[in-house]
Design a protein around this motif. Structure first.
Motif, PDB file in Angstrom:
ATOM      1  N   LYS A 183       0.807  -1.214   0.000  1.00  0.00           N
ATOM      2  CA  LYS A 183       0.000   0.000   0.000  1.00  0.00           C
ATOM      3  C   LYS A 183       0.848   1.275   0.000  1.00  0.00           C
ATOM      4  N   GLY A 184       2.175   1.125  -0.145  1.00  0.00           N
ATOM      5  CA  GLY A 184       3.047   2.286  -0.140  1.00  0.00           C
ATOM      6  C   GLY A 184       3.294   2.848   1.241  1.00  0.00           C
ATOM      7  N   LYS A 185       3.122   2.035   2.244  1.00  0.00           N
ATOM      8  CA  LYS A 185       3.324   2.469   3.617  1.00  0.00           C
ATOM      9  C   LYS A 185       4.417   1.631   4.254  1.00  0.00           C
ATOM     10  N   VAL A 186       4.707   1.913   5.508  1.00  0.00           N
ATOM     11  CA  VAL A 186       5.761   1.206   6.214  1.00  0.00           C
ATOM     12  C   VAL A 186       5.303   0.945   7.645  1.00  0.00           C
ATOM     13  N   LEU A 187       5.752  -0.189   8.186  1.00  0.00           N
ATOM     14  CA  LEU A 187       5.415  -0.566   9.566  1.00  0.00           C
ATOM     15  C   LEU A 187       6.560  -0.124  10.470  1.00  0.00           C
ATOM     16  N   THR A 188       6.277   0.773  11.402  1.00  0.00           N
ATOM     17  CA  THR A 188       7.292   1.279  12.317  1.00  0.00           C
ATOM     18  C   THR A 188       7.591   0.249  13.401  1.00  0.00           C
ATOM     19  N   PRO A 189       8.732   0.380  14.091  1.00  0.00           N
ATOM     20  CA  PRO A 189       9.034  -0.536  15.202  1.00  0.00           C
ATOM     21  C   PRO A 189       7.985  -0.501  16.301  1.00  0.00           C
ATOM     22  N   GLU A 190       7.258   0.600  16.424  1.00  0.00           N
ATOM     23  CA  GLU A 190       6.209   0.690  17.447  1.00  0.00           C
ATOM     24  C   GLU A 190       4.926  -0.014  17.022  1.00  0.00           C
ATOM     25  N   GLY A 191       4.875  -0.510  15.762  1.00  0.00           N
ATOM     26  CA  GLY A 191       3.693  -1.216  15.287  1.00  0.00           C
ATOM     27  C   GLY A 191       2.701  -0.340  14.558  1.00  0.00           C
ATOM     28  N   ASP A 192       3.033   0.924  14.278  1.00  0.00           N
ATOM     29  CA  ASP A 192       2.132   1.829  13.564  1.00  0.00           C
ATOM     30  C   ASP A 192       2.404   1.762  12.065  1.00  0.00           C
ATOM     31  N   VAL A 193       1.360   1.894  11.281  1.00  0.00           N
ATOM     32  CA  VAL A 193       1.482   1.905   9.823  1.00  0.00           C
ATOM     33  C   VAL A 193       1.374   3.348   9.358  1.00  0.00           C
ATOM     34  N   VAL A 194       2.456   3.878   8.764  1.00  0.00           N
ATOM     35  CA  VAL A 194       2.503   5.270   8.326  1.00  0.00           C
ATOM     36  C   VAL A 194       2.960   5.316   6.875  1.00  0.00           C
ATOM     37  N   ASP A 195       2.840   6.502   6.270  1.00  0.00           N
ATOM     38  CA  ASP A 195       3.271   6.704   4.893  1.00  0.00           C
ATOM     39  C   ASP A 195       4.787   6.558   4.792  1.00  0.00           C
ATOM     40  N   ALA A 196       5.248   5.843   3.767  1.00  0.00           N
ATOM     41  CA  ALA A 196       6.677   5.555   3.628  1.00  0.00           C
ATOM     42  C   ALA A 196       7.493   6.830   3.432  1.00  0.00           C
ATOM     43  N   ALA A 197       7.006   7.762   2.587  1.00  0.00           N
ATOM     44  CA  ALA A 197       7.750   8.999   2.330  1.00  0.00           C
ATOM     45  C   ALA A 197       7.861   9.845   3.595  1.00  0.00           C
ATOM     46  N   GLU A 198       6.779   9.950   4.338  1.00  0.00           N
ATOM     47  CA  GLU A 198       6.814  10.731   5.580  1.00  0.00           C
ATOM     48  C   GLU A 198       7.748  10.091   6.603  1.00  0.00           C
ATOM     49  N   TYR A 199       7.739   8.767   6.652  1.00  0.00           N
ATOM     50  CA  TYR A 199       8.598   8.085   7.622  1.00  0.00           C
ATOM     51  C   TYR A 199      10.074   8.268   7.270  1.00  0.00           C
ATOM     52  N   GLU A 200      10.410   8.175   5.960  1.00  0.00           N
ATOM     53  CA  GLU A 200      11.798   8.383   5.548  1.00  0.00           C
ATOM     54  C   GLU A 200      12.239   9.816   5.795  1.00  0.00           C
ATOM     55  N   ALA A 201      11.356  10.774   5.559  1.00  0.00           N
ATOM     56  CA  ALA A 201      11.691  12.181   5.826  1.00  0.00           C
ATOM     57  C   ALA A 201      11.918  12.404   7.319  1.00  0.00           C
ATOM     58  N   LYS A 202      11.125  11.756   8.136  1.00  0.00           N
ATOM     59  CA  LYS A 202      11.290  11.890   9.579  1.00  0.00           C
ATOM     60  C   LYS A 202      12.607  11.298  10.038  1.00  0.00           C
ATOM     61  N   LEU A 203      12.987  10.144   9.474  1.00  0.00           N
ATOM     62  CA  LEU A 203      14.264   9.529   9.830  1.00  0.00           C
ATOM     63  C   LEU A 203      15.430  10.409   9.390  1.00  0.00           C
ATOM     64  N   ALA A 204      15.334  11.008   8.173  1.00  0.00           N
ATOM     65  CA  ALA A 204      16.401  11.886   7.691  1.00  0.00           C
ATOM     66  C   ALA A 204      16.530  13.121   8.572  1.00  0.00           C
ATOM     67  N   GLU A 205      15.410  13.659   9.000  1.00  0.00           N
ATOM     68  CA  GLU A 205      15.439  14.835   9.869  1.00  0.00           C
ATOM     69  C   GLU A 205      16.077  14.511  11.219  1.00  0.00           C
ATOM     70  N   GLU A 206      15.723  13.376  11.774  1.00  0.00           N
ATOM     71  CA  GLU A 206      16.319  12.973  13.047  1.00  0.00           C
ATOM     72  C   GLU A 206      17.812  12.717  12.900  1.00  0.00           C
ATOM     73  N   LYS A 207      18.228  12.140  11.761  1.00  0.00           N
ATOM     74  CA  LYS A 207      19.641  11.884  11.531  1.00  0.00           C
ATOM     75  C   LYS A 207      20.416  13.194  11.390  1.00  0.00           C
ATOM     76  N   GLU A 208      19.843  14.163  10.677  1.00  0.00           N
ATOM     77  CA  GLU A 208      20.499  15.454  10.517  1.00  0.00           C
ATOM     78  C   GLU A 208      20.592  16.198  11.843  1.00  0.00           C
ATOM     79  N   ARG A 209      19.536  16.112  12.647  1.00  0.00           N
ATOM     80  CA  ARG A 209      19.552  16.760  13.951  1.00  0.00           C
ATOM     81  C   ARG A 209      20.609  16.140  14.860  1.00  0.00           C
ATOM     82  N   ALA A 210      20.752  14.828  14.760  1.00  0.00           N
ATOM     83  CA  ALA A 210      21.762  14.153  15.580  1.00  0.00           C
ATOM     84  C   ALA A 210      23.171  14.523  15.137  1.00  0.00           C
ATOM     85  N   ALA A 211      23.372  14.742  13.812  1.00  0.00           N
ATOM     86  CA  ALA A 211      24.693  15.118  13.309  1.00  0.00           C
ATOM     87  C   ALA A 211      25.081  16.520  13.742  1.00  0.00           C
TER      88      ALA A 211
END
Length: 400
Positions: free
Chosen positions: A279-307
């Motif tokens: 369906k173009g979505k992704v299952l998070t480790p917490e068990g939630d099903v979210v949009d794949a593009a939004e999830y990847e953008a969130k991961l990139a943002e968290e990675k940039e913030r950590a850097a």
């Protein structure tokens, strides 16, 4: 016996109502009409027991989780049984766990099981029981299913079977043996799928409760096989039906709500992840099903913030005292305890500048300041001496 009469009345009344429902389809004396009535009795009882089954699942999981703490209490108070019991009850109360909840469905079923056993025994003897009259008892007595009377047992002889409609002893024994084997197998499969698929493998090795469940997985089928030879065909049909219901209900729970960390839980997460991917979505480790593009953008943002996140540099004690200079530099050694001499400022090459503490006359003749004079000459023009209070001391030396 008088205390159990209401239960006999309830069981016989339920069977009679279902018999009236199936009689137009199969006939009043048909074994299928009476057999399906027993099956529907099981289904009705198990539907009423669904809330208790949910409590059983929760209690079983809580007991598995609490096993390390229970073992710790047992080891700590192994010489004080009273204190051990108190601590165990305290632990159950704090966690809201009832050890008896895991046995409630079986305990609630047992009265109906014994009531049905008593009803069929009375029917096999041609005696009325509950709300069944004599004509209904005779109809149930002669009813056959798979060629065996519902009231027949494996241990019945030819004379007893002749009174039950003239059934063949070989047919009766084959039917009862097959039903006993199916009953034992269904009990074993139900317990095994619970132990293998719905239990955390890491917790199995050191979990006494899991070991007890593993033992019961082999004990219960043997018990059913041993005692099943004394059960009437109708009771075997009842117990086989309830075992099949339990197996299907357990399979549904394992697939829908497995225990975290179990093999069933891993398989369920994989199914959900594959379904989300389609369906173009992704299952998070917490068990939630979210949009794949939004999830990847969130991961990139968290990675940039950590850097970008930097840790504050640590300042040493010597740097804090010296105002940030390097330890041992002339700036930190500007004064010497017990001396009035000042440290001359250094030139570009690190040598003292001319005129810091001497007059121009001393630069040409003093051997101690030769390096300063040459250093000043090498850097260009000599610097004029500053007229300070120190020059008065130098004039006093010349006069002397």
């Amino acid at each position: 016996m008088g205390l159990l009469n209401p239960l006999y009345d309830a069981v016989s009344w339920i069977i009679l109502q279902f018999h009236k429902l199936f009689s137009p389809l199969f006939g009043e004396d048909s074994g299928w009409a009476w057999g399906l009535s027993i099956v529907c009795l099981v289904v009705l009882i198990r539907i009423c027991l669904i809330p208790l089954f949910v409590k059983q699942i929760r209690a079983t999981r809580n007991m598995q989780i609490l096993q390390p703490k229970i073992k710790e209490i047992q080891n700590r108070y192994k010489n004080d049984k009273e204190r051990q019991s108190q601590e165990m009850m305290k632990l159950y109360k704090e966690t809201g766990t009832n050890p008896l909840s895991s046995c409630l469905p079986i305990l609630v079923q047992m009265p109906f099981f014994f009531a049905l056993f008593h009803v069929l025994n009375r029917v096999s003897g041609g005696r009325t029981v509950g709300v069944l009259n004599q004509s209904q008892v005779d109809s149930a007595k002669e009813a056959h299913i798979f060629g065996a009377p519902l009231a027949a047992k494996f241990t019945d002889g030819a004379d007893k079977l002749a009174n039950l409609g003239g059934a063949d002893i070989t047919t009766v024994r084959i039917v009862t043996v097959v039903m006993i084997l199916m009953m034992s197998a269904s009990q074993f499969i139900t317990q095994r799928q619970l132990m293998v698929k719905n239990t955390d493998p890491a917790a199995m090795a050191a979990n006494p409760f899991a070991q007890q469940q593993k033992i019961l997985m082999y004990v219960f089928p043997i018990m059913f096989a041993v005692f099943g030879v004394n059960f009437p065909v109708g009771v075997l049909l009842y117990w086989l039906t309830t075992n099949l219901w339990t197996m299907g209900q357990q399979l549904f729970v394992i697939q829908r709500n497995p225990t975290p960390g179990s093999l069933a839980f891993t398989a369920r997460q994989e199914r959900l992840a594959e379904k989300a991917r389609k369906k173009g979505k992704v299952l998070t480790p917490e068990g939630d099903v979210v949009d794949a593009a939004e999830y990847e953008a969130k991961l990139a943002e968290e990675k940039e913030r950590a850097a970008k996140r930097t840790q504050p540099s640590r300042t040493t004690k010597s740097k804090r005292k010296g105002g940030g200079g390097t330890q041992g530099s002339p700036a930190q050694r500007s004064t010497v305890k017990g001396s009035t001499a000042r440290t001359p400022p250094t030139g570009t090459n690190g040598t003292p500048s001319i005129g810091a503490d001497a007059t121009p006359g001393e630069t040409s003749g003093g051997s101690g300041n030769t390096g300063g004079a040459s250093g000043g000459a090498a850097n260009g023009r000599p610097r004029p001496a500053r007229k300070q209070t120190q020059s008065r001391k130098n004039q006093g030396r010349k006069k002397s």
